[in-house]
Design a protein around this motif. Sequence first.
Motif, PDB file in Angstrom:
ATOM      1  N   LEU A   1     -37.918 -63.172  11.839  1.00 60.05           N
ATOM      2  CA  LEU A   1     -36.663 -63.509  12.515  1.00 60.05           C
ATOM      3  C   LEU A   1     -36.918 -64.018  13.933  1.00 60.05           C
ATOM      4  CD1 LEU A   1     -34.233 -60.580  11.544  1.00 60.05           C
ATOM      5  CD2 LEU A   1     -34.238 -62.921  10.672  1.00 60.05           C
ATOM      6  N   GLN A   2     -37.759 -63.301  14.668  1.00 65.99           N
ATOM      7  CA  GLN A   2     -38.014 -63.716  16.054  1.00 65.99           C
ATOM      8  C   GLN A   2     -38.734 -65.057  16.117  1.00 65.99           C
ATOM      9  OE1 GLN A   2     -40.915 -62.120  19.337  1.00 65.99           O
ATOM     10  NE2 GLN A   2     -39.033 -60.939  19.468  1.00 65.99           N
TER      11      GLN A   2
ATOM     12  N   TYR B   1     -40.350 -54.161   7.055  1.00 71.37           N
ATOM     13  CA  TYR B   1     -39.377 -54.321   8.132  1.00 71.37           C
ATOM     14  C   TYR B   1     -39.996 -55.010   9.346  1.00 71.37           C
ATOM     15  CZ  TYR B   1     -36.756 -51.020   5.294  1.00 71.37           C
ATOM     16  OH  TYR B   1     -36.117 -50.411   4.256  1.00 71.37           O
ATOM     17  N   LEU B   2     -41.238 -54.634   9.662  1.00 69.12           N
ATOM     18  CA  LEU B   2     -41.903 -55.246  10.805  1.00 69.12           C
ATOM     19  C   LEU B   2     -42.155 -56.730  10.550  1.00 69.12           C
ATOM     20  CD1 LEU B   2     -43.114 -54.804  13.581  1.00 69.12           C
ATOM     21  CD2 LEU B   2     -45.246 -54.066  12.480  1.00 69.12           C
ATOM     22  N   SER B   3     -42.580 -57.082   9.348  1.00 71.58           N
ATOM     23  CA  SER B   3     -42.820 -58.493   9.039  1.00 71.58           C
ATOM     24  C   SER B   3     -41.524 -59.291   9.055  1.00 71.58           C
ATOM     25  CB  SER B   3     -43.509 -58.629   7.673  1.00 71.58           C
ATOM     26  OG  SER B   3     -42.660 -58.224   6.614  1.00 71.58           O
TER      27      SER B   3
ATOM     28  N   ALA C   1     -43.173 -53.855  19.421  1.00 71.24           N
ATOM     29  CA  ALA C   1     -44.182 -54.222  18.424  1.00 71.24           C
ATOM     30  C   ALA C   1     -44.058 -55.685  18.031  1.00 71.24           C
ATOM     31  CB  ALA C   1     -44.037 -53.325  17.193  1.00 71.24           C
ATOM     32  N   VAL C   2     -42.837 -56.144  17.810  1.00 72.61           N
ATOM     33  CA  VAL C   2     -42.603 -57.533  17.413  1.00 72.61           C
ATOM     34  C   VAL C   2     -43.039 -58.490  18.521  1.00 72.61           C
ATOM     35  CG1 VAL C   2     -40.823 -59.244  16.867  1.00 72.61           C
ATOM     36  CG2 VAL C   2     -40.762 -56.990  15.782  1.00 72.61           C
ATOM     37  N   ASN C   3     -42.703 -58.164  19.752  1.00 73.53           N
ATOM     38  CA  ASN C   3     -43.069 -59.032  20.875  1.00 73.53           C
ATOM     39  C   ASN C   3     -44.582 -59.189  20.997  1.00 73.53           C
ATOM     40  OD1 ASN C   3     -40.420 -59.503  21.607  1.00 73.53           O
ATOM     41  ND2 ASN C   3     -40.378 -57.934  23.199  1.00 73.53           N
ATOM     42  N   GLU C   4     -45.306 -58.095  20.827  1.00 71.95           N
ATOM     43  CA  GLU C   4     -46.765 -58.183  20.913  1.00 71.95           C
ATOM     44  C   GLU C   4     -47.322 -59.049  19.793  1.00 71.95           C
ATOM     45  OE1 GLU C   4     -50.813 -55.438  21.017  1.00 71.95           O
ATOM     46  OE2 GLU C   4     -49.043 -54.715  19.945  1.00 71.95           O
TER      47      GLU C   4
ATOM     48  N   PHE D   1     -47.091 -60.636   4.317  1.00 75.14           N
ATOM     49  CA  PHE D   1     -46.977 -59.591   3.309  1.00 75.14           C
ATOM     50  C   PHE D   1     -46.770 -58.275   4.036  1.00 75.14           C
ATOM     51  CE2 PHE D   1     -48.578 -55.958   0.997  1.00 75.14           C
ATOM     52  CZ  PHE D   1     -48.017 -56.117  -0.267  1.00 75.14           C
ATOM     53  N   GLY D   2     -45.700 -57.559   3.700  1.00 76.11           N
ATOM     54  CA  GLY D   2     -45.442 -56.265   4.316  1.00 76.11           C
ATOM     55  C   GLY D   2     -45.145 -55.214   3.269  1.00 76.11           C
ATOM     56  N   HIS D   3     -45.663 -54.016   3.482  1.00 76.83           N
ATOM     57  CA  HIS D   3     -45.401 -52.916   2.554  1.00 76.83           C
ATOM     58  C   HIS D   3     -44.685 -51.788   3.287  1.00 76.83           C
ATOM     59  CE1 HIS D   3     -46.001 -50.289  -0.918  1.00 76.83           C
ATOM     60  NE2 HIS D   3     -46.317 -49.334  -0.049  1.00 76.83           N
TER      61      HIS D   3
END
Length: 255
Positions: free
Chosen positions: A101-102, A94-96, A67-70, A87-89
């Motif tokens: 980080l990446q 965690y995904l944001s 997911a992060v790579n995409e 903004f992440g909920h």
Amino acid sequence: MEKLIACVQEKPDAICRLICFPWAGAGTADLAKWGRLFNDAIEVYCIRLPGRETRLEEPFAKDMTSAVNEITSVLLKSLKEKPFAFFGHSFGTYLSFACALQLKEKYGLEPVHLFLSAAHTPNVSYRIINIMKQNHKLATKSKNNILHLLVLKKKNPPFLYVEANPKYMYLMECFMTTVYVHRFEKTDMNTPLSCDITYFCGSEDKIFDTKGWQELTSGDTSFYELPGGHLYLLKPSNQSFLIKHITKALENANQ
């Protein structure tokens, strides 16, 4: 770009983009509409993951890394154009954070601000995931057992909400698969970011160690508790507070 991003109002002259990451099982509807609520200085993108809305026929991301790579590869050009914030909920937090980080490690890019909501700090989540791993045989027997295990171990209202809505069971299974394989090791906890972080949560939510987010950045951190449970942000009064606070923070960051 079109399949990953929902943007209900394009603002080519905006000075900053706010990338929104929904919670597990959610589509883009609730956060994408923020694009009409912010002033012309802020353009809103909302992430649409595989298996949702117009991507319903696509297989779910097999893990967090996929997911992060995409997300980072598709957004990279846009993120280089002008300052951006996340903004992440809940799961979106965690995904944001993983995307931030990446972006910093691989491309030298960093959000001007991280707005995080309704999520444990990563080191706490890591311990919870280890509990789940120890009970792997139980957790993989059925979807109902996965939910039962989470309710027992986390005592977290969102999972009770999902349990009461069977039509979301398959989305929870996807969420479990994604989170299960992504862990924040101790080496990841050494102040990886330098941007400011603002953390929001509902007063009735069961969140552990929220102050731990300040360990993940050398920038300033602030914390706000708003009335409500895990989905406190859907209340109009809380939404208004978030829009005003985020606007002020981004305008200050870009001065």
